[in-house]
Every structure is written in C-alpha cells, then in structure tokens.
Design an enzyme around this catalytic site. Sequence first.
Site, PDB file in Angstrom:
ATOM      1  N   GLY A  72       0.746  -1.231   0.038  1.00 20.77           N
ATOM      2  CA  GLY A  72      -0.032   0.150   0.045  1.00 20.77           C
ATOM      3  C   GLY A  72       0.613   1.254  -0.226  1.00 20.77           C
ATOM      4  N   CYS A 315       2.317   1.452  11.660  1.00 12.47           N
ATOM      5  CA  CYS A 315       3.372   2.130  11.010  1.00 12.47           C
ATOM      6  C   CYS A 315       3.907   3.276  11.794  1.00 12.47           C
ATOM      7  CB  CYS A 315       2.810   2.723   9.471  1.00 12.47           C
ATOM      8  SG  CYS A 315       2.427   1.629   8.309  1.00 12.47           S
TER       9      CYS A 315
END
Length: 380
Positions: A72, A315
């Site tokens: 992504g 993340c």
Amino acid sequence: MKSQVYLDYAATSPLLPEVKAAMIDAMDRGYGNASALHSTGHDAAQAIESARTAVARLINADPAEIIFTSGGSEANNAVAETFRDRVVAISAVEHPSVIESMRARARSCKVIPVDKVGRVNPENVPTDVDLVSIMLANNELGTIEPVADIVKRCKKYNTFVHTDATQAIGKIKVDVKALGVDYLTLSAHKIGGPIGIGALYVRQGAPYKPLILGGHQEKRRRAGTSNTLGIVGLGAAMQYAWDNWTCKTFSNQVRELRDRLRDGILQTVPYSSCNSPKEECLPNILNMSFRAAEGESIQLYLDAEGIMVSTGSACAAGDIKPSHVLMATAGDAEIAHSSIRFSLGLDTTEADIKRVLAILPDIIKRLQGISTIKVEEQYD
C-alpha cells in the site's frame, strides 16, 4: 504457556491456508522470470495475469487498470509522484504513507478537517486542487468515509480522487465504479495474503507517472522483476474473499463479536470510552480509551497474558507522539495516549472476546491505581 488471542488484524492478518497452499504450489512449480520468453516464464506471466483478474473482479475494475506494487505504501507514493508539484488535498486522518508522500512531492498540500469520529464532510473538500486523497476506511478508528459523495463534488471541478482502501477490502463491498474514484490502493496482508505485495487501481484515462523506472514490467508502469510468488498470494487472497464473500462474514459474525467487546468494556471498565463510530464503521475495528491508563502499558500487560492488540497504526509503532488520528478527532493528548485498537478477523472467536473481557478490567484498574492522573473517583 498461555493460549494466544490475536486482535491486531488491522496491522496484519494471518496467512489464509488457501493462500499458503497457492504460494507453496507456485514454489513447487518453480516459476521463471515472467518477462522471459521460454515456457517457465510464460507460466509465471499467466499466473500473474490470473491474479490480476482476481483483484480486478473483487473491486469491479478492468484487469488492465491494476498495477502490482510492493504494498500500500508504494501505491500511495505512486499516486503522489503522479501529482508531483501539483496542488493536493488530504484528510487529517490519512495513513502516514499518504501524508508523508503527498507533503514531500506536492507544491501545496491542504489538510481537510474531520469530525469527532474522523469523518470528512464533503462540503469541506476544497475545489481548487488537482487531487483529493481520502481513505475509504480509517485504520485506527474504522470510520468509513463518504468517498462517493466526495467524488461527486470533485468531478464538478475536474479534480481527480484517490482512496486508500487498504483496510476496507474484504470487510465491506468496494466497487471502483460505484465510488467513481480515479485511483485506489490495496494491500494483500490485511486480508490474509502475504506481506510485501499490493496493487494500485488506475482508472483508464487517468494520468499516471511511474514511481519506479527501468524495465517494461506492468506495461512500463512499474519496473522491476515481477514478484510472482507474492502476486500469486495476493490473487489467492482476493479469490478467497470473492468465493467466500468475506464482506458478509465481517458484516454479521465479526461485527457481532466487535460490538460484544465494545459493550463489555464499557460495562466493566470504569472511565472507558469508545472512539470508533457506531454507524458507518468497519465491522472489525474498535478503538477504546481508558482514562489514566497509558496505551502502551495496556498493550504490554495484555501481551503478557497472550492477548495481542495495538495502540494505533502499526506504521507508527515506537513513535511517542500521540496518534495524529485521535488528535484530529478528539484534540486531547490524554485520550490519544490512553487508546487501544482492537481489530478482529475471520478467525476471531467468542472465546477470544470472553478472555479479553475477563482480563482487561484488572489490568486497567492496576494501571489507573498507579497513575499520576487522578480519576474522578477511586475503586473501593
């Protein structure tokens, strides 16, 4: 040894047995380089195109509109590169790979505010930009954005629209034609596929500038030797979602378990609150805050009991700053620092939920008891 309860599917989901089997079969076949002209290369190319068809079918696209990426983040960066030196707008709750890539490349990057559950009001979307990037569903709160309505507004001003649908794929119906978007990002490991592979949908006729230059792979839209094994895994995950209509499973089975967890926490844990919306929310994500209990401490205590959760986006792990998503919604650092994201998956069971509800209250009580932040009243 304590049995494990995995409630961090939004970070990554376990590899589906069907995906593992497809990847092992691909290994056994010993696929060659998909760019080669010999038979093994031809077999690899066929496997890649089969996966491309599976991805396209799941989101109602044409296979020619699908570009395979390493995930992504690369897909989001590719969109940012396409609009380098242009004016873009993003929501305040986007994934870091959108925020950072757009800020680094755009001439100007406008930030669209959100409401208390992280939702964008289409009327607040600026009309004097070249690209608007709004995620389809938020990775920390589960909030589903009104992307189709945003597209309708943008098309009046010839503005292109990108949506990061990484969290939404397989959990809710995703139809690029119904949404009307020009670009859509997805990733395999959020839906039982392997880590390190994803895809970008680029509507036919929409501008596109390759992020990685070199060879002719992906019709010169993304250079580099094709990751055949990963692509096969992505295709198998998309095929599984199509064959088993996982959206229905998430909407019914998983949502019920998520709601049971939410209600149980609110009933048994004093000073707990829910940050995720009750309506227009992914069926598997639940974000909760626990006053006077620090999120990372909660996570570590739960992990010691074999329960795996997250404090937000994977993340951002290791970042001591409060969640930018919760700061954009609540504007309260204490709420942001005391938040936990529970994310459920296809393998989550009623027993998992019962175990969390049996263990969590004592952990929160213990942490609130040693906190320097005073709660309004103490436990007896």
